[in-house]
Design a protein around this motif. Structure first.
Motif, PDB file in Angstrom:
ATOM      1  N   GLY A  12       0.757  -1.242   0.000  1.00 53.45           N
ATOM      2  CA  GLY A  12       0.000   0.000   0.000  1.00 53.45           C
ATOM      3  C   GLY A  12       0.783   1.285   0.000  1.00 53.45           C
ATOM      4  N   ARG A  13       2.120   1.264  -0.138  1.00 52.90           N
ATOM      5  CA  ARG A  13       2.877   2.510  -0.240  1.00 52.90           C
ATOM      6  C   ARG A  13       2.530   3.184  -1.569  1.00 52.90           C
ATOM      7  NH1 ARG A  13       7.579   3.995   2.233  1.00 52.90           N
ATOM      8  NH2 ARG A  13       8.028   1.832   2.791  1.00 52.90           N
ATOM      9  N   GLY A  14       2.189   4.460  -1.520  1.00 52.38           N
ATOM     10  CA  GLY A  14       1.859   5.186  -2.735  1.00 52.38           C
ATOM     11  C   GLY A  14       3.069   5.909  -3.293  1.00 52.38           C
ATOM     12  N   CYS A  15       3.110   6.027  -4.615  1.00 46.52           N
ATOM     13  CA  CYS A  15       4.235   6.715  -5.238  1.00 46.52           C
ATOM     14  C   CYS A  15       4.011   8.226  -5.197  1.00 46.52           C
ATOM     15  CB  CYS A  15       4.425   6.244  -6.673  1.00 46.52           C
ATOM     16  SG  CYS A  15       3.134   6.796  -7.808  1.00 46.52           S
ATOM     17  N   PRO A  16       5.063   9.025  -5.303  1.00 44.54           N
ATOM     18  CA  PRO A  16       4.901  10.475  -5.408  1.00 44.54           C
ATOM     19  C   PRO A  16       4.092  10.821  -6.656  1.00 44.54           C
ATOM     20  CG  PRO A  16       7.196   9.887  -5.008  1.00 44.54           C
ATOM     21  CD  PRO A  16       6.482   8.622  -5.335  1.00 44.54           C
ATOM     22  N   ALA A  17       3.309  11.875  -6.568  1.00 41.80           N
ATOM     23  CA  ALA A  17       2.454  12.259  -7.685  1.00 41.80           C
ATOM     24  C   ALA A  17       3.261  12.912  -8.802  1.00 41.80           C
ATOM     25  CB  ALA A  17       1.364  13.214  -7.201  1.00 41.80           C
ATOM     26  N   LEU A  18       2.779  12.778 -10.015  1.00 43.58           N
ATOM     27  CA  LEU A  18       3.378  13.456 -11.161  1.00 43.58           C
ATOM     28  C   LEU A  18       3.352  14.956 -10.906  1.00 43.58           C
ATOM     29  CD1 LEU A  18       4.409  13.423 -14.129  1.00 43.58           C
ATOM     30  CD2 LEU A  18       2.019  13.547 -14.837  1.00 43.58           C
ATOM     31  N   GLY A  19       4.499  15.596 -11.079  1.00 45.76           N
ATOM     32  CA  GLY A  19       4.558  17.032 -10.838  1.00 45.76           C
ATOM     33  C   GLY A  19       4.797  17.387  -9.393  1.00 45.76           C
TER      34      GLY A  19
END
Length: 553
Positions: free
Chosen positions: A411-418
């Motif tokens: 469930g770790r989320g990636c950094p958002a685009l931008g």
């Protein structure tokens, strides 16, 4: 299980919230209190930053079994797609958002009178527990936070124990390669001789070979047009300066990164004590906050020598990320190929490809986004044989290109685009449409690899967490340093310092912990995680011949 909350207060005091009871202790009384509570029922210690709290406890001879690192877990939950981040809002929430890890130069538990120094652990813990409980992925997130916090304990223990390091061996290595130790600010003799040789060949008596602009200008004057001074670039040209210049750059790098100044700063009492940063990268992989712990140069590895009567047990996982991809995608065909020591050969035996090199090209191409050439051709063929595995990374890439975030297995989320962190770029997304398209494709390549590399980091955290406790239980009493203990970790490799008579048992526990980690993450599809294990006196001898085995991803 009881949760005991520790919060720093002004005036060298600590607030303790234990089963609803609030108490205030002088910081000097904390080790004795923690030792008593550990002996009673080994609660989960909840604090803002393990690196800050655990170091003085270890120095006082107190080990804790488990903790909850609020700073690390706050970062995970803020970005986790399956968490309602609004549940983390409230009193002090903005301070938790900007809380940084403790710096290696900070010597005490309570220091500056800054707002982030005195955060309420009990308030933040209540919010985090509520956020996890409300998530549809509560079980997976709970495992991720527990493993993340256990990793922080491991990192603090490895810094405390240190890597056994023989300064005299390191000094001899440096002297053989560079000459005697020079005065401060001067180059070693053999390095200066190479600099003189380079100046002579380029007819540039004032050249400073450590200055990239000066060196490029001198090369240009000699008729050598190169865009940079990397070794790979220099090796593509034919000129007498190449050999001494490449040699100079190699030795200059050793002198600046692992030379005598490095020994003075990071080695003491026969131990190299780097500062690790668990989850220091966006994927959850560790980084180093001091000492360059994640990169031991080949030239100085022979200085890492076990104490008399002790050995180093070195273990690394064969092809970790492809095995993780098989498990997280549920691709049974790829999991079958992964049984045994060599996944790539398993793919050949499965009839998927003709050679081991073809298998490696195809899998790495899928995980890193190779779409052309030989690797791209292999990806296309293997997609038909292993549709679940190759489809998972392809969908992650497409999601990234659409500007969506992706998540790891737990469930770790990636950094958002931008967002400015996924590519370490501080700049805003480009305004030009063509540049935007390239930016999105680059983000897609990032998200393609993020899901696998991040899940591999989760597997490694579970491996470390279980192994840490297994090692502790091998001996009935004594401080951490007198028992088998972890001294090094790098993505898919661990090093344990152990009394020689326990080496076989340590190796067995390392292997068992790897199996446990696989079962925790991939219950429905058991995946093999075979280890290369060496028992050596010197780290340089692991995986002989040729030193420690290179990671075969």
């Amino acid at each position: 299980m009881a949760r005991v909350h520790l919060s720093r207060l002004p005036g060298e005091r600590v607030q303790v919230v234990d089963d609803g009871h609030v108490d205030v202790l002088d910081v000097t009384a904390l080790p004795a209190f923690v030792a008593r509570r550990e002996a009673d029922d080994a609660p989960r210690w909840v604090w803002d930053d393990t690196a800050r709290w655990y170091a003085p406890l270890l120095a006082a001879g107190v080990r804790v079994e488990r903790c909850h690192d609020l700073r690390l877990c706050h970062r995970v939950l803020r970005r986790a797609p399956a968490v309602d981040a609004r549940l983390l809002d409230g009193e002090e929430a903005d301070l938790w958002d900007r809380l940084r890890p403790a710096e290696p130069t900070e010597p005490v538990l309570v220091s500056a009178d800054d707002a982030t120094e005195h955060l309420r652990a009990d308030l933040e813990d209540a919010r985090q527990l509520a956020a996890v409980e409300a998530s549809p992925e509560a079980v997976r997130l709970g495992l991720l936070l527990a493993a993340e916090s256990a990793g922080a304990l491991v990192a603090a223990e490895m810094t405390h124990a240190g890597v056994p390091w023989q300064v005299e061996v390191h000094d001899r290595l440096l002297t053989d390669l560079l000459g005697p130790r020079p005065p401060r600010g001067a180059r070693p003799r053999l390095l200066e001789e190479l600099a003189v040789e380079v100046r002579g060949i380029l007819d540039s008596p004032d050249l400073n070979p450590d200055s990239r602009p000066h060196l490029l200008a001198a090369l240009r004057r000699a008729g050598i047009e190169v865009p940079d001074t990397r070794r790979s670039t220099l090796h593509r040209i034919e000129h007498p300066v190449v050999e001494p210049l490449v040699r100079y750059k190699q030795l200059a790098h050793l002198f600046s990164t692992n030379g005598w100044a490095w020994i003075d700063q990071w080695v003491g009492d026969g131990r190299f004590r780097p500062v690790y940063q668990p989850a220091g990268s966006a994927t959850g992989r560790w980084s180093s906050n001091g000492g360059g712990a994640l990169s031991f140069p080949v030239q100085v590895r022979s200085a890492a020598v076990a104490d008399d009567g002790w050995v180093l047990v070195v273990a690394d996982v064969a092809q970790l990320e492809p095995r993780v991809l098989a498990g997280m995608s549920g691709d049974r065909a790829l999991a079958r190929a992964a049984r045994g020591a060599d996944l790539y050969q398993g793919m050949v035996d499965d009839g998927a490809v003709a050679t081991r090199q073809d298998a490696k090209l195809g899998l790495l191409g899928a995980m890193y986004g190779a779409t052309s050439g030989e690797s791209g051709r292999m990806v296309a063929g293997l997609t038909r044989r292993y549709p679940a595995a190759f489809g998972l990374v392809e969908e992650a890439a497409r999601a990234g290109e659409r500007g969506q975030v992706v998540r790891t297995l737990l469930g770790r989320g990636c950094p958002a685009l931008g967002g400015g962190s996924w590519d370490e770029s501080p700049d805003a997304p480009p305004a030009d449409l063509d540049d935007q398209d390239r930016h999105r494709r680059a983000y897609g390549r990032f998200t393609r690899n993020f899901v696998v590399q991040g899940t591999a980091a989760e597997w490694a955290s579970c491996w470390l967490a279980d192994l840490r406790n297994r090692l502790w239980r091998l001996v009935d009493d004594g401080p951490l340093e007198s028992r088998p203990h972890l001294v090094f970790f790098l993505h898919d490799e661990v090093v344990v310092h152990t009394p020689a008579d326990l080496a076989d048992r340590v190796a067995a526990e390392i292997t068992a912990a790897a199996s446990t980690a696989g079962a925790l993450l991939f219950r429905e599809l058991p995946v093999d995680f075979p280890l290369n294990v060496s028992v050596v006196r010197s780290y340089a001898d692991a995986g002989k011949p040729g030193g420690p085995p290179p990671p075969d991803v």
